[in-house]
Design an enzyme around this catalytic site. Structure first.
Site, PDB file in Angstrom:
ATOM      1  N   VAL A  81       0.588  -0.725   0.047  1.00  0.00           N
ATOM      2  CA  VAL A  81       0.451  -0.130   0.403  1.00  0.00           C
ATOM      3  C   VAL A  81       0.833   1.389   0.251  1.00  0.00           C
ATOM      4  O   VAL A  81       0.625   2.577  -0.774  1.00  0.00           O
ATOM      5  CB  VAL A  81      -0.665  -0.194   1.314  1.00  0.00           C
ATOM      6  CG1 VAL A  81      -1.743   1.440   1.526  1.00  0.00           C
ATOM      7  CG2 VAL A  81      -1.844  -1.044   1.020  1.00  0.00           C
ATOM      8  N   ASP A  82       1.418   1.423   1.170  1.00  0.00           N
ATOM      9  CA  ASP A  82       2.428   2.198   0.893  1.00  0.00           C
ATOM     10  C   ASP A  82       3.541   2.992   0.143  1.00  0.00           C
ATOM     11  O   ASP A  82       4.072   4.083  -0.020  1.00  0.00           O
ATOM     12  CB  ASP A  82       3.200   2.411   2.106  1.00  0.00           C
ATOM     13  CG  ASP A  82       3.031   2.193   3.810  1.00  0.00           C
ATOM     14  OD1 ASP A  82       1.641   3.350   3.665  1.00  0.00           O
ATOM     15  OD2 ASP A  82       3.096   2.060   4.378  1.00  0.00           O
ATOM     16  N   ARG A  83       3.689   1.964  -0.330  1.00  0.00           N
ATOM     17  CA  ARG A  83       4.524   2.008  -1.745  1.00  0.00           C
ATOM     18  C   ARG A  83       3.827   2.710  -2.843  1.00  0.00           C
ATOM     19  O   ARG A  83       4.218   2.930  -3.828  1.00  0.00           O
ATOM     20  CB  ARG A  83       5.480   0.309  -2.145  1.00  0.00           C
ATOM     21  CG  ARG A  83       6.493   0.170  -1.162  1.00  0.00           C
ATOM     22  CD  ARG A  83       7.346  -1.096  -0.787  1.00  0.00           C
ATOM     23  NE  ARG A  83       8.095  -1.083  -0.033  1.00  0.00           N
ATOM     24  CZ  ARG A  83       8.006  -1.766   0.896  1.00  0.00           C
ATOM     25  NH1 ARG A  83       6.933  -1.121   1.816  1.00  0.00           N
ATOM     26  NH2 ARG A  83       8.935  -1.188   1.961  1.00  0.00           N
TER      27      ARG A  83
END
Length: 258
Positions: A47-49
């Site tokens: 998600v963050d990436r």
């Protein structure tokens, strides 16, 4: 660019969130797992990436627009909305049909055969016969051309109705062959096949090494660090990784003086 869990407006605007929380609230976690089993989080922090990439792309778009108009703007990016965006087909499907979003394990409900199979030497391999031509090449590789004339398996729509049966045909074939032999046989017929590789296999993969998708970067404290290389590959201005990352305060003087 402001990146927050739910954006700067709406009833969730003050709520905290992490990538795993977004997996749950966006619908991703409910899609992951096997039928009848509990939802499962992803095996890596995607998600963050992914949102980082979306953020970088949004800044490039805003900069392009600024060159046209001469004016800047504020980008309000919601992590939750970024993940929701990649679920687009499921959203449309559910609103139109009331279906979609079920956990299907390793199967695609719209493709058959397609599943995770176990070889004779206890290795896992994935097949997704997404087109009729791939199905035909797959059956030829397995010496099961008889399947192609079976009324249950003539088209993808019919194969989906008999997914258990057609997947069992493929599973039985893999069970009689070691992974290396099976992959070689299928690739000789141009059948896409994906052996399930551990990270240790990925790091040593000849394709990754040949394209420098896996590289070593020297760190002055801990020595060589193996990591993914720079992507994408530009023909005129290729990227280059020269550092494993700055240490605490490493650039203070440079930043403060400028």
């Amino acid at each position: 660019l402001s990146i927050s869990a739910y954006g700067q407006t709406g009833p969730y605007k003050g709520k905290a969130g992490f990538g795993r929380i977004i997996e749950a609230i966006s619908g991703v976690m409910a899609l992951t797992g096997f039928p009848g089993g509990p939802p499962v989080m992803s095996g890596f922090l995607f998600v963050d990436r992914l949102i980082g990439v979306m953020g970088a792309l949004s800044v490039m778009m805003a900069e392009h627009e600024r060159q046209r108009s001469g004016e800047g703007q504020w980008i309000d990016q919601s992590v939750n909305e970024g993940i929701l965006r990649i679920l687009e087909p499921l959203v449309a499907d559910y609103v139109k049909t009331g279906k979609g979003g079920e956990r299907t394990g390793n199967r695609n409900p719209n493709i058959a055969p397609g599943d995770l199979y176990l070889t004779k030497d206890n290795k896992y391999v994935f097949i997704s016969a997404a087109t009729q031509t791939v199905v035909e090449r797959l059956m030829k590789a397995m010496s099961r051309e008889d399947v192609l004339s079976d009324p249950r398996f003539l088209t993808n729509a019919q194969r989906i109705k008999h997914a258990d049966e057609i997947n069992q045909v493929v599973a039985d074939w893999f069970a009689r062959h070691d992974l290396a032999e099976a992959v070689a046989t299928l690739e000789a017929q141009d059948v896409p096949v994906g052996p399930v590789k551990e990270i240790g296999d990925v790091v040593k993969d000849a394709q990754h090494l040949a394209r420098e998708a896996i590289i070593k970067v020297h760190d002055p404290v801990i020595g060589d660090v193996t990591m993914p290389g720079a992507i994408p590959m530009f023909s005129r201005t290729p990227g280059h990784i020269w550092s494993t990352g700055p240490y605490l305060g490493e650039h203070n003087e440079e930043v403060f003086k400028n």
